[in-house]
Design a protein around this motif. Sequence first.
Motif, mmCIF file in Angstrom:
data_model
loop_
_atom_site.group_PDB
_atom_site.id
_atom_site.type_symbol
_atom_site.label_atom_id
_atom_site.label_comp_id
_atom_site.label_asym_id
_atom_site.label_seq_id
_atom_site.Cartn_x
_atom_site.Cartn_y
_atom_site.Cartn_z
ATOM 1 N N LEU A 1 69.770 -6.441 24.055
ATOM 2 C CA LEU A 1 68.491 -6.228 24.736
ATOM 3 C C LEU A 1 67.329 -6.476 23.786
ATOM 4 C CD1 LEU A 1 68.475 -3.158 27.111
ATOM 5 C CD2 LEU A 1 67.742 -5.499 27.529
ATOM 6 N N ARG A 2 67.485 -6.001 22.542
ATOM 7 C CA ARG A 2 66.405 -6.220 21.581
ATOM 8 C C ARG A 2 66.229 -7.711 21.279
ATOM 9 N NH1 ARG A 2 67.321 -2.200 16.714
ATOM 10 N NH2 ARG A 2 69.490 -2.482 17.334
ATOM 11 N N VAL A 3 67.366 -8.421 21.112
ATOM 12 C CA VAL A 3 67.267 -9.870 20.893
ATOM 13 C C VAL A 3 66.597 -10.525 22.108
ATOM 14 C CG1 VAL A 3 68.560 -12.011 20.517
ATOM 15 C CG2 VAL A 3 69.313 -9.912 19.413
ATOM 16 N N ALA A 4 66.963 -10.074 23.329
ATOM 17 C CA ALA A 4 66.399 -10.662 24.547
ATOM 18 C C ALA A 4 64.890 -10.416 24.618
ATOM 19 C CB ALA A 4 67.094 -10.085 25.775
ATOM 20 N N MET A 5 64.455 -9.217 24.201
ATOM 21 C CA MET A 5 63.025 -8.940 24.258
ATOM 22 C C MET A 5 62.251 -9.821 23.278
ATOM 23 S SD MET A 5 62.758 -4.877 25.202
ATOM 24 C CE MET A 5 64.000 -4.284 24.074
ATOM 25 N N LEU A 6 62.824 -10.025 22.087
ATOM 26 C CA LEU A 6 62.186 -10.914 21.115
ATOM 27 C C LEU A 6 62.133 -12.354 21.652
ATOM 28 C CD1 LEU A 6 63.845 -9.646 17.802
ATOM 29 C CD2 LEU A 6 61.412 -9.536 18.366
ATOM 30 N N ASN A 7 63.289 -12.840 22.139
ATOM 31 C CA ASN A 7 63.340 -14.201 22.695
ATOM 32 C C ASN A 7 62.396 -14.337 23.878
ATOM 33 O OD1 ASN A 7 65.281 -15.307 21.015
ATOM 34 N ND2 ASN A 7 66.983 -14.666 22.299
ATOM 35 N N GLY A 8 62.469 -13.358 24.783
ATOM 36 C CA GLY A 8 61.654 -13.388 25.991
ATOM 37 C C GLY A 8 60.170 -13.398 25.650
ATOM 38 N N GLY A 9 59.784 -12.548 24.707
ATOM 39 C CA GLY A 9 58.371 -12.484 24.305
ATOM 40 C C GLY A 9 57.899 -13.835 23.796
ATOM 41 N N THR A 10 58.700 -14.454 22.930
ATOM 42 C CA THR A 10 58.300 -15.733 22.336
ATOM 43 C C THR A 10 58.199 -16.828 23.394
ATOM 44 O OG1 THR A 10 59.583 -15.087 20.404
ATOM 45 C CG2 THR A 10 58.856 -17.374 20.515
ATOM 46 N N VAL A 11 59.267 -16.985 24.186
ATOM 47 C CA VAL A 11 59.300 -18.086 25.154
ATOM 48 C C VAL A 11 58.264 -17.865 26.248
ATOM 49 C CG1 VAL A 11 60.744 -19.312 26.810
ATOM 50 C CG2 VAL A 11 61.716 -18.571 24.652
ATOM 51 N N LEU B 1 59.814 -13.576 30.949
ATOM 52 C CA LEU B 1 60.213 -12.392 30.185
ATOM 53 C C LEU B 1 61.208 -11.557 30.988
ATOM 54 C CD1 LEU B 1 59.937 -10.547 27.723
ATOM 55 C CD2 LEU B 1 57.967 -9.479 28.806
ATOM 56 N N THR B 2 60.871 -11.304 32.266
ATOM 57 C CA THR B 2 61.777 -10.532 33.127
ATOM 58 C C THR B 2 63.151 -11.191 33.198
ATOM 59 O OG1 THR B 2 59.853 -10.037 34.481
ATOM 60 C CG2 THR B 2 62.011 -9.484 35.419
ATOM 61 N N ASN B 3 63.146 -12.507 33.367
ATOM 62 C CA ASN B 3 64.418 -13.187 33.558
ATOM 63 C C ASN B 3 65.254 -13.215 32.279
ATOM 64 O OD1 ASN B 3 66.247 -14.349 35.271
ATOM 65 N ND2 ASN B 3 65.495 -16.442 35.014
ATOM 66 N N ILE B 4 64.626 -13.370 31.123
ATOM 67 C CA ILE B 4 65.401 -13.395 29.874
ATOM 68 C C ILE B 4 65.980 -12.012 29.578
ATOM 69 C CG2 ILE B 4 65.243 -13.703 27.360
ATOM 70 C CD1 ILE B 4 63.517 -16.115 27.802
ATOM 71 N N VAL B 5 65.215 -10.953 29.860
ATOM 72 C CA VAL B 5 65.749 -9.599 29.647
ATOM 73 C C VAL B 5 66.895 -9.334 30.630
ATOM 74 C CG1 VAL B 5 65.217 -7.137 29.772
ATOM 75 C CG2 VAL B 5 63.653 -8.697 28.604
ATOM 76 N N THR B 6 66.707 -9.746 31.897
ATOM 77 C CA THR B 6 67.795 -9.623 32.877
ATOM 78 C C THR B 6 69.032 -10.379 32.389
ATOM 79 O OG1 THR B 6 66.142 -9.615 34.620
ATOM 80 C CG2 THR B 6 68.423 -9.963 35.305
ATOM 81 N N ALA B 7 68.802 -11.582 31.855
ATOM 82 C CA ALA B 7 69.903 -12.413 31.354
ATOM 83 C C ALA B 7 70.643 -11.703 30.225
ATOM 84 C CB ALA B 7 69.364 -13.757 30.875
ATOM 85 N N GLY B 8 69.902 -11.027 29.346
ATOM 86 C CA GLY B 8 70.523 -10.301 28.240
ATOM 87 C C GLY B 8 71.423 -9.185 28.757
ATOM 88 N N LEU B 9 70.918 -8.439 29.758
ATOM 89 C CA LEU B 9 71.723 -7.364 30.353
ATOM 90 C C LEU B 9 72.964 -7.932 31.038
ATOM 91 C CD1 LEU B 9 69.007 -5.087 32.014
ATOM 92 C CD2 LEU B 9 70.643 -4.417 30.249
ATOM 93 N N ALA B 10 72.742 -8.943 31.892
ATOM 94 C CA ALA B 10 73.857 -9.514 32.655
ATOM 95 C C ALA B 10 74.876 -10.165 31.722
ATOM 96 C CB ALA B 10 73.338 -10.534 33.658
ATOM 97 N N GLY B 11 74.387 -10.804 30.657
ATOM 98 C CA GLY B 11 75.267 -11.502 29.724
ATOM 99 C C GLY B 11 76.261 -10.568 29.045
ATOM 100 N N VAL B 12 75.890 -9.296 28.877
ATOM 101 C CA VAL B 12 76.834 -8.326 28.318
ATOM 102 C C VAL B 12 77.591 -7.615 29.435
ATOM 103 C CG1 VAL B 12 77.109 -6.230 26.934
ATOM 104 C CG2 VAL B 12 75.434 -7.948 26.254
ATOM 105 N N THR C 1 73.626 -17.504 29.138
ATOM 106 C CA THR C 1 74.811 -18.163 28.591
ATOM 107 C C THR C 1 75.008 -17.800 27.123
ATOM 108 O OG1 THR C 1 74.462 -19.965 30.130
ATOM 109 C CG2 THR C 1 75.933 -20.400 28.309
ATOM 110 N N GLN C 2 73.910 -17.732 26.379
ATOM 111 C CA GLN C 2 74.016 -17.341 24.961
ATOM 112 C C GLN C 2 74.655 -15.959 24.842
ATOM 113 O OE1 GLN C 2 69.919 -17.538 23.625
ATOM 114 N NE2 GLN C 2 70.204 -19.580 22.752
ATOM 115 N N THR C 3 74.057 -14.992 25.520
ATOM 116 C CA THR C 3 74.548 -13.620 25.398
ATOM 117 C C THR C 3 75.984 -13.512 25.897
ATOM 118 O OG1 THR C 3 72.303 -12.966 25.944
ATOM 119 C CG2 THR C 3 73.931 -11.232 25.865
ATOM 120 N N MET C 4 76.265 -14.208 27.003
ATOM 121 C CA MET C 4 77.600 -14.159 27.577
ATOM 122 C C MET C 4 78.643 -14.727 26.604
ATOM 123 S SD MET C 4 78.638 -15.903 31.136
ATOM 124 C CE MET C 4 78.266 -17.552 30.526
#
Lengths: 433, 433
Positions: A342-352, A378-389, A314-317
């Motif tokens: 994607l880079r933001v998603a990897m940072l967020n995904g790594g942390t969470v 991690l997989t889901n947040i990166v997927t979310a970043g891709l899908a969100g764009v 939702t954030q990325t979207m």
Amino acid sequence: LAEDDQETVYALVEPLHPADIADLFELIEVEERPVLAKAINDLMGSEVFAELNDHVRELLVESLPAEAIADIAEQLDTDDAVAMLEDLDERDQQAVLAEMEPEDRAAIESALSYPEESAGRLMSRDFVAVPEHMTVGDLIDFLRDSHELANEFWEVFIVDARHHPVGTCALSWILRTPRAIRLTDVMQRDQTLIPVSMDQEEVALRFQKYALISAAVVDESGRLVGQITVDDVVHIIQEEAGEDVLLLSGAGDGDVNEPIRDSYVSRVRWLVANLLTALLGATIISSFSGAIEKLVALAALSPMVASIGGNAGTQTMAVAVRALATNQLTRANTRRILWRELRVAMLNGGTVATLIGLATALVFASPLLGAVIGAAVLTNIVTAGLAGVLVPVTLDRMGQDPAVASSVFVTMITDSMGFFAFLGLAVASGLVG
Amino acid sequence: LAEDDQETVYALVEPLHPADIADLFELIEVEERPVLAKAINDLMGSEVFAELNDHVRELLVESLPAEAIADIAEQLDTDDAVAMLEDLDERDQQAVLAEMEPEDRAAIESALSYPEESAGRLMSRDFVAVPEHMTVGDLIDFLRDSHELANEFWEVFIVDARHHPVGTCALSWILRTPRAIRLTDVMQRDQTLIPVSMDQEEVALRFQKYALISAAVVDESGRLVGQITVDDVVHIIQEEAGEDVLLLSGAGDGDVNEPIRDSYVSRVRWLVANLLTALLGATIISSFSGAIEKLVALAALSPMVASIGGNAGTQTMAVAVRALATNQLTRANTRRILWRELRVAMLNGGTVATLIGLATALVFASPLLGAVIGAAVLTNIVTAGLAGVLVPVTLDRMGQDPAVASSVFVTMITDSMGFFAFLGLAVASGLVG
């Protein structure tokens, strides 16, 4: 608002600004609105109607006879009159038009011939256009002698013999220039011309980008046919920018004055669409019911994985939808922005993933369960970043409004991926099964 | 953008409008931006800087020496110069101010003394104010003789001896009026005065509501100190209306030009907050693990109940947040709108609960399971309708921006209620246990 209070009400409302009277109608109960309109009948001038919320105006217009509507419409600027009449059904519209002066009727009929939400509907036919040979002095004399001029104008358009605009002159330049100077020497030749068929959202972006106060509207052959002033565009900017949040959340029009039935119809459609995507998630969970029977903690944890992915998507979207709406995300920079997200998603995904992985490992005393949930998040947040764009960009390229359908697809992707990655990894890692 | 291409780049960029040059900077890679700025150095006039995206401007400004920034700032209108300088750190700001002409410096220092996002920061000190005794002819002569006037003005302010505004005169009225008429006879006495300390969002609402082109800004003692023109407000309307979707989704600033580190920090905070609310949901599910072990279908169905409630809550919340932002939801009509949303929720809940109840009863051949999930969905959608209005309204009354934190609370409520109602009813109804 009892019948015998009409005089008191009138006295209270009389000193208000038309825009405040219009607001008052929104504050009171739906049933009281026609009563108030009756009580303050002769204060209900065209200015009040121009400022009314669309739904409130529709309700009041429907309660008035055709003759009364025609009287109000004649006093309004063409664009406001069109806004008032365009919601009436065909027969009522004809009845009102029949009551109007031929000249006003022609202007409104011509406006109604353009598509809804186009520059042609928005423009006013009252503007000041003068020939190229005029001097500043000629113009001032012309303005002082004309009595049938537009109520409000901020710029004068200079046209050639074919009535094509050749330049624009702000009134402040005219006031500062000696009478003998020709208008063609002070006018600005660089103009932002608006084609009659341009969508109002695009018109609003032009006004905003070039900081326009007014702009000339031209027909297909380039002839000047109207002007749009910034005060008409301000409402559109506000509506178009504010509507994304309503569309993304499936709230439809989202106006608190919308009739309840309309709100119900637009929102329930959305909920049913989301029901179907949720069904997909439920099916994925069901297919892992063997694993859940063995380790019931999976049932408690899998909604978390899906939900975190949904939030990240939702954030990325939201960012992508706003960037598309403001022309900041175009074909030229899609790849750059996708890579950025994607880079933001990897940072967020790594942390969470680290947080949730460690916490799960500790609470369930199972490092493997922690690793599985971490990897799934991690997989889901990166997927979310891709899908969100990619989802909004794809819808936009297909000519769809990305704000309307993006979130159904993004949620479907993040829900499915969340359940599938988590439960699938739990089985594949040998944690269960 | 290789070094030897500079001439080609220059030739390509030269014919563009400053707003388009500003857009170009957003389209290219971050690393290339200072290179482009160098290549087209003498095209980088103040107009381009005024149009640049905040983040891009910050980057470019940081790469320039104080002297160059001072040169640009001197050419800008006060409000644009302030926007450029307010993001610099204290020391760089002082260095730039030291390079400026005393008069410009004083104007900027005075603007910086007002709080961020206030009318004082937004206003321009270049405006036209004239005394009450002037006639139309006097004003025209004054404007023709003055060379140090504002670049753009659309209205003239008439002030009394204490420099308090007493009326406003649109330039079009001045042009249409004979020279001998006094300004006090054509001016409009009803004015919308903006206090210097007013928040820019409130300023934007005033402009929109009263369809203003420009407005006088007054200090605490009522003296005219500046003007705000609609072109400066258009950006704010767009930003404020568009920001709700970003704030509600936890995307922070949400600008695609924001540095990645800033995006990461603002978004990860939100994800962690949502992690904690998801944890509450997981805890509720865990407490029913006995029931899930007996009927694993509960694990597959409970996320659906939570998710449908979440969607319904998001719809209502989006409507409430927009209505609060546009002053359509106030203390006077909170109860009416709450009741309205409750009715929509009952209609939505009834429809969706029937659908999901029937489908579940059929698929699992269990009418009781169908009844349980239907009742849980209805409960959750009605709860979502209440929470969707009450959470933003409560945050607003507490002086918080309802767009910032509403969705964490609403999701927490709908998630918990979804799991609790469904699993609790499953146990209470004797379906399991």
